[in-house]
Design an enzyme around this catalytic site. Structure first.
Site, PDB file in Angstrom:
ATOM      1  N   GLY A  72       0.825  -1.209   0.000  1.00 16.13           N
ATOM      2  CA  GLY A  72       0.000   0.000   0.000  1.00 16.13           C
ATOM      3  C   GLY A  72       0.856   1.255   0.000  1.00 16.13           C
ATOM      4  N   THR A  73       1.971   1.195   0.697  1.00 19.97           N
ATOM      5  CA  THR A  73       2.861   2.356   0.766  1.00 19.97           C
ATOM      6  C   THR A  73       3.371   2.731  -0.625  1.00 19.97           C
ATOM      7  OG1 THR A  73       3.525   1.756   3.004  1.00 19.97           O
ATOM      8  CG2 THR A  73       5.014   3.209   1.802  1.00 19.97           C
ATOM      9  N   ASN A 152      -7.222   4.514   9.262  1.00 15.38           N
ATOM     10  CA  ASN A 152      -6.640   3.316   9.870  1.00 15.38           C
ATOM     11  C   ASN A 152      -6.673   3.338  11.392  1.00 15.38           C
ATOM     12  OD1 ASN A 152      -4.718   5.382   8.844  1.00 15.38           O
ATOM     13  ND2 ASN A 152      -3.294   4.325  10.201  1.00 15.38           N
ATOM     14  N   GLN A 180      -7.429   0.448   4.091  1.00 18.35           N
ATOM     15  CA  GLN A 180      -8.238  -0.141   5.172  1.00 18.35           C
ATOM     16  C   GLN A 180      -9.665  -0.446   4.709  1.00 18.35           C
ATOM     17  OE1 GLN A 180      -7.324  -1.113   8.189  1.00 18.35           O
ATOM     18  NE2 GLN A 180      -5.248  -0.289   8.193  1.00 18.35           N
ATOM     19  N   SER A 200      -3.970  -2.929  -0.293  1.00 19.19           N
ATOM     20  CA  SER A 200      -2.860  -3.763   0.165  1.00 19.19           C
ATOM     21  C   SER A 200      -3.408  -5.103   0.666  1.00 19.19           C
ATOM     22  CB  SER A 200      -2.138  -3.038   1.301  1.00 19.19           C
ATOM     23  OG  SER A 200      -1.111  -3.840   1.811  1.00 19.19           O
ATOM     24  N   HIS A 202      -2.361  -7.511   2.647  1.00 19.92           N
ATOM     25  CA  HIS A 202      -2.263  -8.041   4.023  1.00 19.92           C
ATOM     26  C   HIS A 202      -3.312  -7.469   4.963  1.00 19.92           C
ATOM     27  CE1 HIS A 202       0.030  -4.894   6.430  1.00 19.92           C
ATOM     28  NE2 HIS A 202       0.196  -4.413   5.225  1.00 19.92           N
ATOM     29  N   THR A 238      10.016  -7.688 -11.873  1.00 19.15           N
ATOM     30  CA  THR A 238       9.388  -8.994 -12.091  1.00 19.15           C
ATOM     31  C   THR A 238       8.222  -9.171 -11.127  1.00 19.15           C
ATOM     32  OG1 THR A 238      11.474  -9.895 -12.839  1.00 19.15           O
ATOM     33  CG2 THR A 238       9.817 -11.490 -12.118  1.00 19.15           C
ATOM     34  N   CYS A 326       4.546   5.470  18.679  1.00 21.18           N
ATOM     35  CA  CYS A 326       5.826   5.028  19.230  1.00 21.18           C
ATOM     36  C   CYS A 326       6.501   4.024  18.304  1.00 21.18           C
ATOM     37  CB  CYS A 326       5.680   4.462  20.627  1.00 21.18           C
ATOM     38  SG  CYS A 326       4.649   3.045  20.721  1.00 21.18           S
TER      39      CYS A 326
END
Ligand code: PLP
Length: 399
Positions: A72-73, A152, A180, A200, A202, A238, A326
């Site tokens: 996604g980034t 998110n 999301q 994305s 995952h 690829t 954090c």
């Protein structure tokens, strides 16, 4: 053994076993390079062509408008930076929001350093962007508007179709970071009329390290990675065949049982929210009560430190996430929580819990009991809470 309750599905999800099964042959048996001309390569090319078509169907997109990326980034970086650059001759003003994921906000900051002018739209206390704010921020030289579909952290879902219509009326392109949202909210790129959309795998039970960018035909986004002629010469490299096959399979499964999955998550989310708000004092729900992701709950507990809350909950087997950044090495409270108006001390006491279809009512009831116990224990140790209960100091919670 300590029971583990995973409530951090916005961070990442478990890969469906069927997805792993689908991926495996592409590592060891059908491992040909899709660019190779012999049949062994062409059969994997056919497999990813099929995956692209299935993914496109779920988004109501044209297959040739789906570009596979590494995450996604990457999709967000591509959409923002390459499009800004491709349209720079028309104008250098770009609009985004104050509650974007860092994949967008840090790309926006990078563009500022390259001489682009950025406007960050504010949000209300529920995290919603007012379409009127976009209408008044947009200018002659605005080329691109990029707004997160569903946040998110706090789960708030934006009025994407309305925002895209405003951008188009004024001649700007519209991108949405739907990382999301895909598989959690129905998405139809035609009905929404978006020009670009990031996703994305995952986040919907597919593998990590694969994503996509939808780019509507005619949008002149530049290539982001230069090299071979893959992805119609727009994204060299690829193809990650096993992961692309896994992403398509994960989306197929999610969409096949979309209604029951979402209804289950939403019911448990509401049960969680209702119980926490009713049974814990000095707590607020962050994000819109109904216009929110079906699996997201985000609370701020006064007189409690988010990291302590998380770590103590972990000792009870409950895995969630806190509202401060954090993970990025900073103890600053999240920019999203500050943008919805939370004071620093309250933003610091935040907890995000994100469910999956595997979550049960018993998991939620156990979690609520754990929260009650942990919050009480932490407050009992807090001098601030002691001052408060003795009437010395009142905290100004945003309600
Ligand atoms: N955008 C949003 C809204 C996200 O939540 C995330 C991941 O948390 C990303 C982008 C980045 O996606 P990825 O982890 O695939 O790079």
């Amino acid at each position: 053994m300590l029971r583990q309750i995973y409530l951090d599905n916005a961070a990442t999800t478990a890969v469906f076993p069927e997805v792993v099964k689908t991926m495996l042959p592409y590592f060891t048996e059908q491992y040909g390079n899709p660019s190779s001309l012999y049949e062994f390569g062409q059969s994997t090319k056919a497999a990813i062509t099929d995956a692209r078509a299935r993914i496109a169907t779920h988004l109501n997109a044209q297959a040739q408008d789906i570009y596979f990326t590494s995450c996604g980034t990457e999709s967000d970086n591509w959409a923002l930076k390459a499009t800004a650059e491709a349209y720079a001759h028309k104008g250098k003003h770009i609009i985004t929001s104050s509650i974007e994921h860092h994949a967008i906000s840090h790309s926006a900051e990078w563009l500022e350093k390259q001489g682009f002018e950025l406007t960050y739209l504010p949000v209300d206390t529920d995290g919603l962007i007012a379409p009127a704010e976009l209408a008044s921020a947009i200018r002659e030289d605005t080329t691109l508007v990029s707004i997160i579909f569903a946040n998110n952290e706090i789960g708030t879902i934006q009025p994407i179709a309305e925002l895209a219509a405003i951008a188009h009326e004024r001649g700007a392109l519209f991108h949405t970071d739907a990382v999301q949202a895909v598989a959690h909210v129905p998405i139809d790129v035609e009905a929404l009329d978006v020009d670009m959309l990031s996703a994305s795998a995952h986040k919907f039970h597919g593998p990590k390290g694969v994503g996509l960018l939808y780019v509507r035909k005619g949008v002149k986004t530049r290539s982001f990675l230069h090299g071979g002629a893959q992805e119609r010469k727009r994204r060299a490299g690829t193809e990650n065949v096993p992961s692309i096959m896994g992403m398509a399979q994960a989306l197929d499964i999610c969409m096949e049982r979309f209604d029951e999955r979402v209804a289950h998550e939403q019911e448990l989310r509401d049960h969680l929210i209702d119980r926490v708000l009713a049974e814990v004092d000095h707590v607020r729900l962050n994000g819109h009560r109904t216009l929110r992701l079906p699996n997201n709950a985000n609370f701020s507990f006064e007189f409690v430190e988010g990291e302590s809350l998380l770590l103590t909950l972990e000792q009870k087997g409950v895995l969630g996430s806190s509202g401060s950044a954090c993970a990025s090495g900073s103890l600053d409270p999240s920019h999203v929580l500050l943008a919805i108006g939370l004071p620093h001390e309250i933003a610091h006491g935040s907890l995000r819990l994100t469910l999956s279809e595997e979550t049960t009512r018993a998991d939620i009831d156990y979690t609520v009991e754990a929260i009650k116990e942990v919050v009480k224990r932490l407050r009992d140790m807090s001098p601030l809470f002691e001052d408060f209960t003795q009437g010395k100091k009142a905290l100004s919670a945003v309600r």
